[in-house]
Design an enzyme around this catalytic site. Structure first.
Site, PDB file in Angstrom:
ATOM      1  N   SER A 147      11.624  -4.679  37.166  1.00 46.01           N
ATOM      2  CA  SER A 147      11.432  -3.397  36.483  1.00 46.01           C
ATOM      3  C   SER A 147      11.473  -2.222  37.459  1.00 46.01           C
ATOM      4  CB  SER A 147      10.074  -3.420  35.773  1.00 46.01           C
ATOM      5  OG  SER A 147       9.723  -2.136  35.325  1.00 46.01           O
ATOM      6  N   GLN A 152      16.186  -3.205  36.358  1.00 46.95           N
ATOM      7  CA  GLN A 152      16.005  -2.439  35.118  1.00 46.95           C
ATOM      8  C   GLN A 152      15.785  -0.967  35.457  1.00 46.95           C
ATOM      9  OE1 GLN A 152      12.596  -1.232  34.023  1.00 46.95           O
ATOM     10  NE2 GLN A 152      13.662  -0.022  32.473  1.00 46.95           N
ATOM     11  N   TYR A 210      15.192   3.114  34.064  1.00 46.40           N
ATOM     12  CA  TYR A 210      15.015   4.199  33.104  1.00 46.40           C
ATOM     13  C   TYR A 210      15.779   5.376  33.697  1.00 46.40           C
ATOM     14  CZ  TYR A 210      11.088   1.666  30.953  1.00 46.40           C
ATOM     15  OH  TYR A 210      10.298   0.742  30.315  1.00 46.40           O
ATOM     16  N   THR A 257      17.361   0.543  30.043  1.00 47.58           N
ATOM     17  CA  THR A 257      16.502   0.464  28.856  1.00 47.58           C
ATOM     18  C   THR A 257      16.671   1.746  28.049  1.00 47.58           C
ATOM     19  OG1 THR A 257      14.972  -0.965  30.030  1.00 47.58           O
ATOM     20  CG2 THR A 257      14.128   0.123  28.062  1.00 47.58           C
ATOM     21  N   LYS A 276      19.569  -2.346  27.168  1.00 42.02           N
ATOM     22  CA  LYS A 276      18.408  -3.061  26.610  1.00 42.02           C
ATOM     23  C   LYS A 276      17.707  -2.175  25.590  1.00 42.02           C
ATOM     24  CE  LYS A 276      14.008  -5.178  28.041  1.00 42.02           C
ATOM     25  NZ  LYS A 276      12.938  -4.231  27.686  1.00 42.02           N
ATOM     26  N   HIS A 327      11.303  -3.817  22.731  1.00 40.83           N
ATOM     27  CA  HIS A 327      10.370  -3.569  23.835  1.00 40.83           C
ATOM     28  C   HIS A 327       9.048  -4.311  23.610  1.00 40.83           C
ATOM     29  CE1 HIS A 327      10.383  -0.503  27.264  1.00 40.83           C
ATOM     30  NE2 HIS A 327       9.209  -1.085  27.419  1.00 40.83           N
ATOM     31  N   ASP A 366      15.209 -10.384  23.299  1.00 32.61           N
ATOM     32  CA  ASP A 366      13.851 -10.691  23.759  1.00 32.61           C
ATOM     33  C   ASP A 366      12.837 -10.240  22.722  1.00 32.61           C
ATOM     34  OD1 ASP A 366      13.011  -8.012  24.120  1.00 32.61           O
ATOM     35  OD2 ASP A 366      13.453  -8.019  26.256  1.00 32.61           O
TER      36      ASP A 366
END
Ligand code: FMN
Length: 361
Positions: free
Chosen positions: A106, A133, A135, A161, A229, A253, A284
């Protein structure tokens, strides 16, 4: 207590963790309808097996965007692993690599991406890769630096994401006044490079202004595959394909953003249909049993992501706890596949799903 399944790991972790930390990991947005539905939706989906197919034991191997995985399971990106265990993401990365699982680390990791990649590689030359991952930050310079860092560290994929134009309302955290990381922990990827004495991490910002044009920008900033994602609508899935995304993770999420969003497994079929096999689709949210993985594969996912159960394993016994969680899921998946009459991931098709008397598949 013998820890026989992923639910047992949650109970054991709950007994060990401080209340506000357990709540931060377990919680969802608002009334936590979606967080619970993600799990319940799998429980409501009946299977229908085949017999006497002579397939032998199941081969769990799968390839996702060119990466060879020993089972169709990836570690979903979750924040702050060092809240669960002092070794944090290092322990997770080693356990994931030992199990042949790809880990998505993350942006909000408490361990720098360089160290996470090194930990995975320390387990051997054939360690599976780490994806990063992201943002997207309003400051493109900050985002470009994150992308460069991930690339230079050796990550082989970027996971953007896209379900977080704002931060979900997590009422457990508000009640517990859980707003800051404890002293000594920080978002290690958000510490500016070359900051010299100034080692304060930047805050992660959530940007409501993001649009599909930002995918073009990200594409221009990296040659790595880009996986989106948080796609749940078939129209967005078509956009993702047409705008050049390399993969999709159907995800709400873990129910931490928009509460009362449908369960991710219920959202998956329309996305799979819209994508028409042009890019891989993962899912997920709510995976707790080997049979859940079978159901996700049957609907058309190429692999599933595992979020909270990894944190429970980590809290219970660090690297060995995560390894045990992955091994339990692997064993359950192998058993479920054999009992379904499937000897490879490719053989898990819609045929194993039961749609009810009179309901067309
Ligand atoms: C404690 C926690 C932290 C998370 N942090 C992130 C994150 O930093 N980035 C992200 O894309 N998703 C994050 N997620 C969402 C997960 O990637 C994943 O979508 C979700 O956990 C899957 O559901 P599951 O926990 O039921 O397996 C987080 C989830 C949890 C539970």
């Amino acid at each position: 207590m013998a820890l026989l399944n992923l639910h047992d790991y949650e109970a054991a972790a709950r007994a060990l963790l401080r209340r506000e930390i357990y709540d931060f990991f377990a919680g969802g947005a608002c009334d936590e309808i979606t967080a619970g539905d993600n799990v319940r939706a799998y429980q409501r989906m009946p299977l229908r097996y085949r017999v006497l197919r002579g397939g032998g034991t199941a081969d769990l191997g799968q390839t996702v965007l060119g990466e060879t995985l020993q089972m169709p399971v990836v570690i979903a990106p979750t924040a702050f692993h060092r809240l669960a265990h002092p070794e944090g993401e290092l322990a997770t990365a080693r356990a994931a690599a030992r199990a042949g699982c790809l880990m998505i680390t993350s942006s909000a990791a408490t361990t720098a991406v360089e160290d996470v990649v090194a930990a995975a590689r320390s387990t051997g030359a054939d360690a599976p890769p780490i994806w990063f991952q992201l943002y997207l930050q309003p400051d493109r310079g900050v985002t470009a630096e994150l992308v460069d860092r991930a690339e230079e560290a050796g990550c082989s994929g970027l996971v953007w994401t896209v379900d977080s134009p704002a931060f979900g309302r997590r009422e457990r955290d508000l009640r517990n006044r859980f707003v800051d990381l404890p002293d000594g922990l920080l978002c290690a990827n958000m510490v500016p490079r070359g900051a010299g004495g100034q080692r304060r991490p930047r805050d992660i910002e959530f940007d409501p202004g993001l649009s599909w044009d930002d995918l073009d920008w990200l594409r221009s900033a990296t040659d790595l595959p880009i996986v989106l994602k948080g796609i749940v609508h078939p129209q967005d899935a078509r956009m993702a394909v047409s705008r050049g995304a390399d993969g999709i993770i159907v995800s709400n999420h873990g129910g931490r953003q928009l509460d009362t969003t449908a369960a991710s497994i219920d959202l998956l079929p329309a996305v799979v249909a819209a994508v028409e096999g042009r890019i891989p689709v993962l899912v997920d949210g709510g995976i707790r049993r080997g049979t859940d993985v079978v159901k996700a594969l049957a609907v058309g996912a190429c692999a599933v992501g595992l979020g909270r159960p990894i944190l429970w394993g980590l809290a219970v016994d660090g690297e060995e706890g995560v390894a045990a969680v992955l091994e339990l899921l692997r064993d359950e998946l192998a058993l479920a596949m054999v009992l379904c009459g499937c000897s490879s991931v490719a053989e898990v098709t819609r045929d194993v799903l039961f749609f009810g008397p009179g309901v067309a598949p």
